[in-house]
Motif scaffolding. Sequence first.
Motif, PDB file in Angstrom:
ATOM      1  N   ASP A   1     -13.120  -9.989 -19.312  1.00  0.00           N
ATOM      2  CA  ASP A   1     -12.197 -10.942 -18.696  1.00  0.00           C
ATOM      3  C   ASP A   1     -11.629 -10.255 -17.461  1.00  0.00           C
ATOM      4  OD1 ASP A   1      -9.955 -12.477 -17.881  1.00  0.00           O
ATOM      5  OD2 ASP A   1      -9.618 -13.169 -19.926  1.00  0.00           O
ATOM      6  N   PRO A   2     -12.018 -10.672 -16.255  1.00  0.00           N
ATOM      7  CA  PRO A   2     -11.688  -9.903 -15.046  1.00  0.00           C
ATOM      8  C   PRO A   2     -10.235 -10.013 -14.571  1.00  0.00           C
ATOM      9  CG  PRO A   2     -12.853 -11.898 -14.448  1.00  0.00           C
ATOM     10  CD  PRO A   2     -12.861 -11.825 -15.961  1.00  0.00           C
ATOM     11  N   ARG A   3      -9.405 -10.786 -15.232  1.00  0.00           N
ATOM     12  CA  ARG A   3      -8.012 -10.926 -14.769  1.00  0.00           C
ATOM     13  C   ARG A   3      -7.231  -9.632 -14.995  1.00  0.00           C
ATOM     14  NH1 ARG A   3      -6.307 -16.092 -18.055  1.00  0.00           N
ATOM     15  NH2 ARG A   3      -7.642 -15.007 -19.557  1.00  0.00           N
ATOM     16  N   PHE A   4      -6.383  -9.307 -14.017  1.00  0.00           N
ATOM     17  CA  PHE A   4      -5.582  -8.090 -14.101  1.00  0.00           C
ATOM     18  C   PHE A   4      -4.238  -8.303 -13.423  1.00  0.00           C
ATOM     19  CE2 PHE A   4      -7.073  -7.816  -9.813  1.00  0.00           C
ATOM     20  CZ  PHE A   4      -6.056  -7.177  -9.135  1.00  0.00           C
ATOM     21  N   ALA A   5      -3.300  -7.434 -13.743  1.00  0.00           N
ATOM     22  CA  ALA A   5      -2.040  -7.296 -13.009  1.00  0.00           C
ATOM     23  C   ALA A   5      -1.835  -5.803 -12.809  1.00  0.00           C
ATOM     24  CB  ALA A   5      -0.877  -7.911 -13.771  1.00  0.00           C
ATOM     25  N   LEU A   6      -1.469  -5.414 -11.599  1.00  0.00           N
ATOM     26  CA  LEU A   6      -1.306  -4.018 -11.230  1.00  0.00           C
ATOM     27  C   LEU A   6       0.123  -3.808 -10.759  1.00  0.00           C
ATOM     28  CD1 LEU A   6      -3.031  -1.413 -10.758  1.00  0.00           C
ATOM     29  CD2 LEU A   6      -3.447  -2.276  -8.450  1.00  0.00           C
ATOM     30  N   HIS A   7       0.759  -2.748 -11.244  1.00  0.00           N
ATOM     31  CA  HIS A   7       2.160  -2.482 -10.906  1.00  0.00           C
ATOM     32  C   HIS A   7       2.297  -1.041 -10.462  1.00  0.00           C
ATOM     33  CE1 HIS A   7       6.515  -2.004 -11.480  1.00  0.00           C
ATOM     34  NE2 HIS A   7       6.579  -3.315 -11.393  1.00  0.00           N
ATOM     35  N   CYS A   8       2.972  -0.840  -9.318  1.00  0.00           N
ATOM     36  CA  CYS A   8       3.184   0.522  -8.826  1.00  0.00           C
ATOM     37  C   CYS A   8       4.123   1.265  -9.776  1.00  0.00           C
ATOM     38  CB  CYS A   8       3.750   0.510  -7.410  1.00  0.00           C
ATOM     39  SG  CYS A   8       5.471  -0.008  -7.287  1.00  0.00           S
ATOM     40  N   THR A   9       4.100   2.580  -9.696  1.00  0.00           N
ATOM     41  CA  THR A   9       5.027   3.374 -10.485  1.00  0.00           C
ATOM     42  C   THR A   9       6.423   3.163  -9.925  1.00  0.00           C
ATOM     43  OG1 THR A   9       3.305   4.987 -10.917  1.00  0.00           O
ATOM     44  CG2 THR A   9       5.577   5.716 -11.235  1.00  0.00           C
ATOM     45  N   THR A  10       7.342   2.800 -10.793  1.00  0.00           N
ATOM     46  CA  THR A  10       8.705   2.500 -10.363  1.00  0.00           C
ATOM     47  C   THR A  10       9.696   3.302 -11.184  1.00  0.00           C
ATOM     48  OG1 THR A  10       8.053   0.247  -9.831  1.00  0.00           O
ATOM     49  CG2 THR A  10      10.390   0.650 -10.009  1.00  0.00           C
ATOM     50  N   THR A  11      10.615   3.943 -10.504  1.00  0.00           N
ATOM     51  CA  THR A  11      11.750   4.583 -11.150  1.00  0.00           C
ATOM     52  C   THR A  11      12.998   3.906 -10.606  1.00  0.00           C
ATOM     53  OG1 THR A  11      12.066   6.226  -9.423  1.00  0.00           O
ATOM     54  CG2 THR A  11      10.516   6.792 -11.200  1.00  0.00           C
ATOM     55  N   VAL A  12      14.127   4.174 -11.187  1.00  0.00           N
ATOM     56  CA  VAL A  12      15.372   3.596 -10.676  1.00  0.00           C
ATOM     57  C   VAL A  12      15.545   3.982  -9.213  1.00  0.00           C
ATOM     58  CG1 VAL A  12      17.884   3.602 -10.885  1.00  0.00           C
ATOM     59  CG2 VAL A  12      16.469   3.515 -12.939  1.00  0.00           C
ATOM     60  N   ALA A  13      15.294   5.251  -8.892  1.00  0.00           N
ATOM     61  CA  ALA A  13      15.460   5.706  -7.508  1.00  0.00           C
ATOM     62  C   ALA A  13      14.475   5.006  -6.580  1.00  0.00           C
ATOM     63  CB  ALA A  13      15.291   7.214  -7.422  1.00  0.00           C
ATOM     64  N   SER A  14      13.206   4.900  -6.998  1.00  0.00           N
ATOM     65  CA  SER A  14      12.227   4.281  -6.096  1.00  0.00           C
ATOM     66  C   SER A  14      12.500   2.800  -5.911  1.00  0.00           C
ATOM     67  CB  SER A  14      10.799   4.515  -6.597  1.00  0.00           C
ATOM     68  OG  SER A  14      10.556   3.830  -7.804  1.00  0.00           O
ATOM     69  N   MET A  15      13.011   2.157  -6.944  1.00  0.00           N
ATOM     70  CA  MET A  15      13.296   0.725  -6.826  1.00  0.00           C
ATOM     71  C   MET A  15      14.419   0.484  -5.821  1.00  0.00           C
ATOM     72  SD  MET A  15      12.565  -2.269  -7.646  1.00  0.00           S
ATOM     73  CE  MET A  15      13.357  -3.811  -7.347  1.00  0.00           C
ATOM     74  N   THR A  16      15.483   1.252  -5.909  1.00  0.00           N
ATOM     75  CA  THR A  16      16.613   1.031  -5.006  1.00  0.00           C
ATOM     76  C   THR A  16      16.372   1.606  -3.621  1.00  0.00           C
ATOM     77  OG1 THR A  16      17.717   2.993  -5.890  1.00  0.00           O
ATOM     78  CG2 THR A  16      18.314   0.862  -6.859  1.00  0.00           C
ATOM     79  N   GLU A  17      15.555   2.654  -3.522  1.00  0.00           N
ATOM     80  CA  GLU A  17      15.325   3.287  -2.225  1.00  0.00           C
ATOM     81  C   GLU A  17      14.085   2.763  -1.512  1.00  0.00           C
ATOM     82  OE1 GLU A  17      15.258   7.462  -3.037  1.00  0.00           O
ATOM     83  OE2 GLU A  17      17.267   7.431  -3.885  1.00  0.00           O
TER      84      GLU A  17
ATOM     85  N   GLN B   1       0.827  -1.202   0.000  1.00  0.00           N
ATOM     86  CA  GLN B   1       0.000   0.000   0.000  1.00  0.00           C
ATOM     87  C   GLN B   1       0.865   1.257   0.000  1.00  0.00           C
ATOM     88  OE1 GLN B   1      -3.464  -1.652   2.790  1.00  0.00           O
ATOM     89  NE2 GLN B   1      -3.655   0.525   2.371  1.00  0.00           N
ATOM     90  N   GLY B   2       1.951   1.230   0.728  1.00  0.00           N
ATOM     91  CA  GLY B   2       2.864   2.368   0.760  1.00  0.00           C
ATOM     92  C   GLY B   2       3.478   2.651  -0.592  1.00  0.00           C
ATOM     93  N   ARG B   3       3.835   1.600  -1.311  1.00  0.00           N
ATOM     94  CA  ARG B   3       4.419   1.796  -2.646  1.00  0.00           C
ATOM     95  C   ARG B   3       3.383   2.373  -3.608  1.00  0.00           C
ATOM     96  NH1 ARG B   3       7.435   3.695  -3.843  1.00  0.00           N
ATOM     97  NH2 ARG B   3       7.968   2.773  -5.843  1.00  0.00           N
ATOM     98  N   PHE B   4       2.141   1.898  -3.531  1.00  0.00           N
ATOM     99  CA  PHE B   4       1.111   2.451  -4.408  1.00  0.00           C
ATOM    100  C   PHE B   4       0.731   3.871  -3.983  1.00  0.00           C
ATOM    101  CE2 PHE B   4       0.628  -1.937  -5.785  1.00  0.00           C
ATOM    102  CZ  PHE B   4       0.427  -1.774  -7.151  1.00  0.00           C
ATOM    103  N   ALA B   5       0.824   4.186  -2.701  1.00  0.00           N
ATOM    104  CA  ALA B   5       0.495   5.531  -2.222  1.00  0.00           C
ATOM    105  C   ALA B   5       1.578   6.547  -2.567  1.00  0.00           C
ATOM    106  CB  ALA B   5       0.272   5.506  -0.705  1.00  0.00           C
ATOM    107  N   ALA B   6       2.813   6.081  -2.799  1.00  0.00           N
ATOM    108  CA  ALA B   6       3.921   6.989  -3.086  1.00  0.00           C
ATOM    109  C   ALA B   6       3.670   7.795  -4.359  1.00  0.00           C
ATOM    110  CB  ALA B   6       5.229   6.207  -3.191  1.00  0.00           C
ATOM    111  N   ASP B   7       2.999   7.215  -5.306  1.00  0.00           N
ATOM    112  CA  ASP B   7       2.570   7.909  -6.527  1.00  0.00           C
ATOM    113  C   ASP B   7       1.226   7.305  -6.872  1.00  0.00           C
ATOM    114  OD1 ASP B   7       1.993   8.735  -9.146  1.00  0.00           O
ATOM    115  OD2 ASP B   7       4.104   8.813  -9.683  1.00  0.00           O
TER     116      ASP B   7
END
Length: 159
Positions: A70-86, A19-25
């Motif tokens: 078709d109700p299947r989904f995949a959801l991905h948070c916004t990721t940048t190089v900085a957010s991934m490493t930090e 939830q924190g990662r999705f809330a970040a952006d």
Amino acid sequence: MATWAEFTAEQPDMAAFVQGRFAADRHALIATLRKDGSPRISGVEPDFARGELWAGMMPNSLKSKDLRRDPRFALHCTTTVASMTEAGDAKISGTAEFWTDKDAYLKDLFDRTEWQPKPEEIDLFRFDVTEVVQLTVEGDGMIVLSWHEGRGTRRVEKK
């Protein structure tokens, strides 16, 4: 399928991280399936509210049509190089349910944000989860923590 509340009760730390990662952006990417079965990637603003995972979409948008077909989904948070490493990375997969009784959700949305679209201005979906993935970087490696409904969590370290 597990509701977000059920997943949170089983994995509270992981749920808080995700939830924190999705809330970040508030913007995220959702993968849906087109009529021909090919993938479609679209922007979406997921909302964790009332123990559920929600997303509103423009009425009859392509992603909304995809999910109703078709109700299947995949959801991905916004990721940048900085957010991934930090901060890490988060993904959620499962199924979406087209939600027609929007009044309680829209009232809650207004109470939290002071924004309330008219019911006809939004296609609302509630998401159940079958898989949740948390990725973090530690030193020169990556830690992948994945939860699958009915199987629990698994931790993998990648160098």
